[in-house]
Design an enzyme around this catalytic site. Structure first.
Site, PDB file in Angstrom:
ATOM      1  N   GLU A 122       0.850  -1.182   0.000  1.00 26.76           N
ATOM      2  CA  GLU A 122       0.000   0.000   0.000  1.00 26.76           C
ATOM      3  C   GLU A 122       0.886   1.232   0.000  1.00 26.76           C
ATOM      4  O   GLU A 122       1.773   1.374   0.844  1.00 26.76           O
ATOM      5  CB  GLU A 122      -0.933   0.061   1.204  1.00 26.76           C
ATOM      6  CG  GLU A 122      -1.867   1.273   1.079  1.00 26.76           C
ATOM      7  CD  GLU A 122      -2.775   1.518   2.266  1.00 26.76           C
ATOM      8  OE1 GLU A 122      -3.688   2.347   2.123  1.00 26.76           O
ATOM      9  OE2 GLU A 122      -2.570   0.902   3.337  1.00 26.76           O
ATOM     10  N   GLU A 156       4.565   5.057   4.157  1.00 29.45           N
ATOM     11  CA  GLU A 156       4.007   6.332   4.619  1.00 29.45           C
ATOM     12  C   GLU A 156       5.158   7.308   4.867  1.00 29.45           C
ATOM     13  O   GLU A 156       6.001   7.077   5.729  1.00 29.45           O
ATOM     14  CB  GLU A 156       3.183   6.150   5.890  1.00 29.45           C
ATOM     15  CG  GLU A 156       2.583   7.434   6.429  1.00 29.45           C
ATOM     16  CD  GLU A 156       1.835   8.231   5.365  1.00 29.45           C
ATOM     17  OE1 GLU A 156       2.249   9.379   5.105  1.00 29.45           O
ATOM     18  OE2 GLU A 156       0.856   7.710   4.798  1.00 29.45           O
ATOM     19  N   ASP A 172      -2.623  12.329  -2.832  1.00 33.47           N
ATOM     20  CA  ASP A 172      -2.746  13.791  -2.847  1.00 33.47           C
ATOM     21  C   ASP A 172      -3.021  14.262  -4.274  1.00 33.47           C
ATOM     22  O   ASP A 172      -2.234  14.000  -5.181  1.00 33.47           O
ATOM     23  CB  ASP A 172      -1.444  14.406  -2.325  1.00 33.47           C
ATOM     24  CG  ASP A 172      -1.580  15.885  -2.010  1.00 33.47           C
ATOM     25  OD1 ASP A 172      -2.395  16.569  -2.657  1.00 33.47           O
ATOM     26  OD2 ASP A 172      -0.872  16.356  -1.103  1.00 33.47           O
ATOM     27  N   LYS A 213      -3.919  22.466  -7.657  1.00 34.52           N
ATOM     28  CA  LYS A 213      -3.509  23.656  -8.392  1.00 34.52           C
ATOM     29  C   LYS A 213      -2.666  23.257  -9.601  1.00 34.52           C
ATOM     30  O   LYS A 213      -1.776  22.422  -9.508  1.00 34.52           O
ATOM     31  CB  LYS A 213      -2.714  24.592  -7.482  1.00 34.52           C
ATOM     32  CG  LYS A 213      -3.548  25.187  -6.349  1.00 34.52           C
ATOM     33  CD  LYS A 213      -2.731  26.143  -5.497  1.00 34.52           C
ATOM     34  CE  LYS A 213      -3.586  26.721  -4.380  1.00 34.52           C
ATOM     35  NZ  LYS A 213      -2.796  27.633  -3.507  1.00 34.52           N
ATOM     36  N   ASP A 254     -11.052  10.754  -5.000  1.00 33.14           N
ATOM     37  CA  ASP A 254     -12.315  11.489  -4.936  1.00 33.14           C
ATOM     38  C   ASP A 254     -12.246  12.728  -5.822  1.00 33.14           C
ATOM     39  O   ASP A 254     -13.185  13.519  -5.858  1.00 33.14           O
ATOM     40  CB  ASP A 254     -12.597  11.933  -3.493  1.00 33.14           C
ATOM     41  CG  ASP A 254     -11.561  12.927  -3.011  1.00 33.14           C
ATOM     42  OD1 ASP A 254     -10.365  12.571  -2.997  1.00 33.14           O
ATOM     43  OD2 ASP A 254     -11.928  14.068  -2.669  1.00 33.14           O
TER      44      ASP A 254
END
Length: 207
Positions: free
Chosen positions: A37, A62, A112, A116, A148
């Site tokens: 992951e 992470e 992420d 912009k 999303d």
């Protein structure tokens, strides 16, 4: 904080050489399937999936140190033997630490979006990165992606078209960790579902 067997820091890894990742799980679990992951966040998906599917070994990446320690603590309290968490950038881990054909599946959930336009180049999912993922996947291995962010998903689709020689695109199918009406059951999914956001997903299958 005590990392135990579960947590590994970037500085503890060998410099620029493939690692025997299966060896992280010991002799008894060495030949089990391995999944990755990228971007665990608070670790809800990784925790639930590792509990639901104990016959698979999982590595989570992470980069944010505070989330890394949070997830290590969470996993240690569960006493899981089939998870390792690494505090490292995904690009470096794939190119410098990972051999070919290692992973059965790679999970990338809610990366992420860098919305912009001037920041779009920082987005994780792009042609070069997809080619790196292909190298570390088994033949017929899967990449599972959810976002999303509609614009980011359109960006992903454009870059997926550039690697059609490597992957077959398939619709997203929920995993074992997902509850009723969930796609993966991650913290971000719960957060965005409450806000009524729409989700976009795909599976890329290595040819």
């Amino acid at each position: 904080m005590e990392l135990g067997e579960i947590g590994l820091l970037r500085e503890d890894l060998p410099e620029k050489e493939p690692i025997d990742l299966k060896g992280w799980f010991g002799h008894e679990r060495y030949n089990l399937p391995l999944e990755l992951e990228i971007g665990t966040g608070k670790g809800m998906f990784l925790l639930r999936q590792a509990i639901k599917v104990p016959y698979v070994n999982y590595i989570g990446l992470e980069y944010a140190r505070k989330y890394f320690y949070y997830v290590v603590d969470r996993l240690n309290r569960e006493g899981l033997k089939n998870v390792r968490l690494v505090n490292i950038k995904a690009e470096f881990f794939l190119r410098c630490c990972t051999g070919e054909g290692v992973f059965r599946q790679i999970h990338i959930y809610f990366p992420d979006p860098w919305p912009k336009r001037r920041h779009n180049r920082r987005r994780l999912i792009k042609e070069e990165f997809l080619r790196d993922l292909c190298r570390v996947l088994e033949v017929y291995g899967l990449i599972r992606i959810i976002t999303d962010h509609k614009d980011y998903f359109s960006w992903m689709e454009k870059h997926c078209c550039k690697v059609e020689d490597l992957f077959i695109r398939l619709p997203f199918i929920s995993l074992e960790a997902a509850g009723e009406d969930e796609m993966v059951g991650s913290n971000f999914e719960h957060k965005y579902r409450i806000k009524g956001k729409e989700f976009y997903g795909m599976i890329l299958k290595k040819r």
